[in-house]
Scaffold this motif. Structure first.
Motif, PDB file in Angstrom:
ATOM      1  N   ALA A 457      41.183  -9.946   5.366  1.00 44.67           N
ATOM      2  CA  ALA A 457      42.330 -10.592   4.979  1.00 44.67           C
ATOM      3  C   ALA A 457      42.299 -12.239   5.541  1.00 44.67           C
ATOM      4  N   THR A 458      41.394 -12.424   6.653  1.00 43.55           N
ATOM      5  CA  THR A 458      41.537 -13.775   7.352  1.00 43.55           C
ATOM      6  C   THR A 458      40.192 -14.527   6.389  1.00 43.55           C
ATOM      7  N   LEU A 459      39.170 -14.028   6.417  1.00 48.93           N
ATOM      8  CA  LEU A 459      37.909 -14.468   5.976  1.00 48.93           C
ATOM      9  C   LEU A 459      38.085 -14.911   4.443  1.00 48.93           C
ATOM     10  N   ASN A 460      38.686 -13.868   3.711  1.00 46.71           N
ATOM     11  CA  ASN A 460      38.981 -14.115   2.335  1.00 46.71           C
ATOM     12  C   ASN A 460      40.340 -15.050   1.908  1.00 46.71           C
ATOM     13  N   ASN A 461      40.835 -15.225   3.292  1.00 48.16           N
ATOM     14  CA  ASN A 461      42.172 -16.223   3.120  1.00 48.16           C
ATOM     15  C   ASN A 461      43.309 -15.466   2.315  1.00 48.16           C
ATOM     16  N   LEU A 462      43.526 -14.121   2.583  1.00 50.09           N
ATOM     17  CA  LEU A 462      44.284 -13.030   1.905  1.00 50.09           C
ATOM     18  C   LEU A 462      45.708 -13.215   2.385  1.00 50.09           C
ATOM     19  N   GLY A 463      45.600 -12.741   3.938  1.00 50.04           N
ATOM     20  CA  GLY A 463      46.921 -12.545   4.487  1.00 50.04           C
ATOM     21  C   GLY A 463      47.217 -11.049   4.764  1.00 50.04           C
ATOM     22  N   PRO A 464      47.802 -10.156   4.021  1.00 51.07           N
ATOM     23  CA  PRO A 464      47.985  -8.840   4.577  1.00 51.07           C
ATOM     24  C   PRO A 464      46.900  -8.020   4.679  1.00 51.07           C
ATOM     25  N   GLY A 465      46.677  -7.077   5.317  1.00 52.75           N
ATOM     26  CA  GLY A 465      45.768  -6.162   5.444  1.00 52.75           C
ATOM     27  C   GLY A 465      46.150  -4.778   5.345  1.00 52.75           C
ATOM     28  N   LEU A 466      45.325  -3.968   6.182  1.00 48.89           N
ATOM     29  CA  LEU A 466      45.688  -2.409   6.227  1.00 48.89           C
ATOM     30  C   LEU A 466      45.668  -1.900   7.665  1.00 48.89           C
ATOM     31  N   GLY A 467      46.251  -0.895   8.175  1.00 52.20           N
ATOM     32  CA  GLY A 467      46.396  -0.492   9.453  1.00 52.20           C
ATOM     33  C   GLY A 467      47.348  -1.181  10.293  1.00 52.20           C
ATOM     34  N   GLU A 468      47.155  -1.864  11.358  1.00 58.99           N
ATOM     35  CA  GLU A 468      47.910  -2.503  12.171  1.00 58.99           C
ATOM     36  C   GLU A 468      48.268  -3.969  11.706  1.00 58.99           C
ATOM     37  N   VAL A 469      47.373  -4.290  10.996  1.00 61.41           N
ATOM     38  CA  VAL A 469      47.917  -5.843  10.446  1.00 61.41           C
ATOM     39  C   VAL A 469      48.244  -5.523   8.720  1.00 61.41           C
ATOM     40  N   SER A 470      48.870  -4.618   8.379  1.00 60.17           N
ATOM     41  CA  SER A 470      49.353  -4.447   7.087  1.00 60.17           C
ATOM     42  C   SER A 470      50.651  -5.316   6.988  1.00 60.17           C
ATOM     43  N   ALA A 471      51.438  -5.530   7.971  1.00 56.93           N
ATOM     44  CA  ALA A 471      52.577  -6.577   7.772  1.00 56.93           C
ATOM     45  C   ALA A 471      52.661  -7.818   8.725  1.00 56.93           C
ATOM     46  N   THR A 472      51.984  -7.781   9.813  1.00 54.04           N
ATOM     47  CA  THR A 472      51.971  -8.679  10.788  1.00 54.04           C
ATOM     48  C   THR A 472      50.779  -8.759  11.679  1.00 54.04           C
ATOM     49  N   PHE A 473      50.229  -9.704  12.013  1.00 51.79           N
ATOM     50  CA  PHE A 473      49.149  -9.624  13.028  1.00 51.79           C
ATOM     51  C   PHE A 473      49.795  -9.898  14.505  1.00 51.79           C
ATOM     52  N   GLY A 474      50.933  -9.846  14.708  1.00 51.56           N
ATOM     53  CA  GLY A 474      51.662 -10.059  15.949  1.00 51.56           C
ATOM     54  C   GLY A 474      51.444  -9.280  16.790  1.00 51.56           C
ATOM     55  N   THR A 475      51.119  -7.964  16.490  1.00 57.38           N
ATOM     56  CA  THR A 475      50.982  -6.990  17.502  1.00 57.38           C
ATOM     57  C   THR A 475      49.270  -6.895  18.046  1.00 57.38           C
ATOM     58  N   VAL A 476      48.470  -7.575  17.397  1.00 55.68           N
ATOM     59  CA  VAL A 476      47.035  -7.629  17.715  1.00 55.68           C
ATOM     60  C   VAL A 476      46.734  -8.395  19.119  1.00 55.68           C
ATOM     61  N   PRO A 477      45.855  -8.144  19.819  1.00 54.13           N
ATOM     62  CA  PRO A 477      45.503  -9.086  20.905  1.00 54.13           C
ATOM     63  C   PRO A 477      45.045 -10.538  20.797  1.00 54.13           C
TER      64      PRO A 477
END
Length: 509
Positions: A457-477
């Motif tokens: 999501a970040t290297l491809n400049n995409l945005g949303p991902g799967l799992g914990e980052v499906s909606a927001t990156f706010g919960t990752v360390p």
């Protein structure tokens, strides 16, 4: 290495960038959201920083070299990522940490669209506008606009353009003069944005939402003014329009410019006061077929259409056969999400991460292809994948005809060996960087699915991902967010522009 000239240019760019803090202040005044003072203060802080760099070195003048161009571009994106975080740290709503503010800023300027924020519907209009605005400027690259202005100040621009422009065909110019090329790109970009915003408004959006989502659609970015993204509008027409303009944003702007010239060959457009100024003649020739032919004859555009059509067909068929949506709705959702993820825009009209089977992973993998070279999309670019496919096909043919002389061709031209080598080198480095970043994400504590999709999501400049980052990156360390910041800049600069600064040869005289 003209380090003082580089610092002078960065100071000048930072001074120019400070002006972008004023539109959100105006929006704040219009909507009475009380955040105007944060943007005004940010304007003075960034302006002061830019002048502190520029004024002591304003008399330092020298011709930019290729090395200087790489250093300016890399410094530009890193510096603006931090400078863009200033107003986000000063506003009272939302309250953001330094890491979160830099992540949000870099995500906007790199048109990634990954966010750490929730509750967008309750944020001040000025903050929402600012987020969308960063994507629009980042979409074509503020530095391309600067290339059109800097020559007036006695600074050459070709080195900056070559370092900034995405895609393997960096030396292709639309016009004989680089400043005219930059103007042409911005005119096409601005025109598409106006058409997109007007279309959204006619389809039912408010003017505020229409302009903000036009910024993201043409910039293939993905920020929205609502937590539910396009699902908030609950409109099939808006989803189809969104898919159309995301597709156009991921198409080479060189093709858009040529189409514009075909449609309006006698219309003269120039930048005046930083805005397009159009001179309309009394008689105007129009060549619609010529404009369409320009797209159809382009090998990369044809491949892009085939990839998107194939992806849509697979997703729609999977959804219909699985009974996940009604047939008509399945087609709409398939078109919107396939184009959104495939062009690395990142809008959502449905929670695609909850789709059955391999569909979520298939869409994430499609983001590695991305859009056309010379577009605002991320990924590796269709041009590179097309040439890799052609080279692979040639090697298969050589197994049957070992002594045959076979040339990889793109359209009616043979591809130089230097270009083929550069593409394979880029592909190899991309895979290595992806693996290293994913391993680092997993070391921090992210699970495999989250780590894989977070890097994609970040290297491809995409945005949303799967799992914990499906909606927001706010919960990752925070450590994972800083890795994401690095990945977003690497992806925006297509890796080599940044990695070349780490080589000893770059710093040798």
């Amino acid at each position: 290495m003209n380090i003082f000239v580089v610092l002078r240019i960065l100071g000048l760019l930072l001074t120019m960038f400070s002006m972008t803090m004023l539109p959100p202040a105006i929006v704040s005044w219009i909507y009475h959201d009380g955040a105007w003072h944060a943007f005004v203060l940010a304007f003075f802080i960034v302006l002061a920083a830019g002048l502190a760099l520029y004024l002591p070195l304003r008399h330092r003048r020298a011709e930019l070299r290729i090395r200087d161009g790489f250093l300016v571009v890399t410094g530009f994106w890193i510096m603006f990522g931090f400078a863009g975080a200033v107003p986000l740290l000063l506003v009272e709503i939302p309250i953001m940490s330094f890491t979160d503010a830099v992540f949000e800023s870099v995500s906007g300027f790199t048109t990634t669209g990954a966010t750490v924020l929730v509750g967008l519907d309750t944020l001040p209009h000025s903050v929402l506008w600012y987020r969308q605005q960063t994507q629009w400027f980042g979409g074509m690259g503020i530095i391309v606009l600067a290339v059109a202005i800097l020559p007036v100040l006695g600074i050459g621009g070709m080195q900056l353009y070559r370092a900034e422009t995405p895609g393997p065909m960096k030396d292709t110019k639309l016009t004989p003069r680089i400043t005219e090329t930059a103007k042409a790109l911005w005119i096409a970009y601005f025109g598409l944005t106006v058409i997109c915003a007007t279309s959204y408004r006619l389809a039912g959006m408010t003017w505020f939402d229409a302009i903000c989502h036009a910024f993201s659609s043409i910039g293939t970015a993905g920020f929205s003014t609502h937590d539910a993204s396009f699902a908030h509008f609950d409109s099939t027409l808006i989803e189809w329009l969104g898919a159309l303009f995301m597709f156009l944003g991921a198409t080479s702007f060189a093709l858009h410019f040529y189409a514009m010239r075909r449609l309006m060959p006698d219309v003269h457009v120039r930048l005046q006061g930083g805005l397009p100024h159009v001179t309309w003649p009394h008689r105007r020739k129009v060549s619609v077929l010529g404009a369409i032919r320009g797209y159809v004859q382009d090998s990369e555009f044809r491949a892009f259409m085939v990839i998107q059509a194939g992806l849509i067909a697979i997703v729609a068929g999977y959804l219909v056969l699985g009974g996940h949506h009604a047939p008509g709705e399945s087609l709409t959702k398939a078109v919107f999400q396939s184009v959104s993820i495939g062009t690395t825009t990142g809008f959502t009209s449905v929670e695609f991460s909850a789709w059955p089977g391999a569909l979520p992973v298939l869409l994430i993998l499609a983001s590695f292809i991305g859009g056309c070279a010379g577009s605002t999309a991320g990924g590796m670019k269709v041009m590179r994948w097309l040439l890799i496919f052609k080279q692979g096909w040639r090697e298969l043919a050589r197994l049957l005809h070992p002594n045959a002389m076979m040339t990889v061709r793109l359209g009616d031209r043979g591809v130089p060996t230097r270009v083929s080598e550069a593409i394979w080198g880029f592909f190899s480095v991309y895979v290595v960087v992806f693996c290293v970043l994913m391993a680092c994400m997993m070391t921090i504590g992210l699970d495999q699915v989250t780590a894989f999709s977070a890097v994609a999501a970040t290297l491809n400049n995409l945005g949303p991902g799967l799992g914990e980052v499906s909606a927001t990156f706010g919960t990752v360390p925070d450590a994972a967010k800083w890795l994401g910041i690095l990945a977003m800049i690497l992806g925006r600069l297509e890796i080599f522009t940044l990695l070349v600064l780490l080589t000893p040869e770059f710093w040798r005289r």
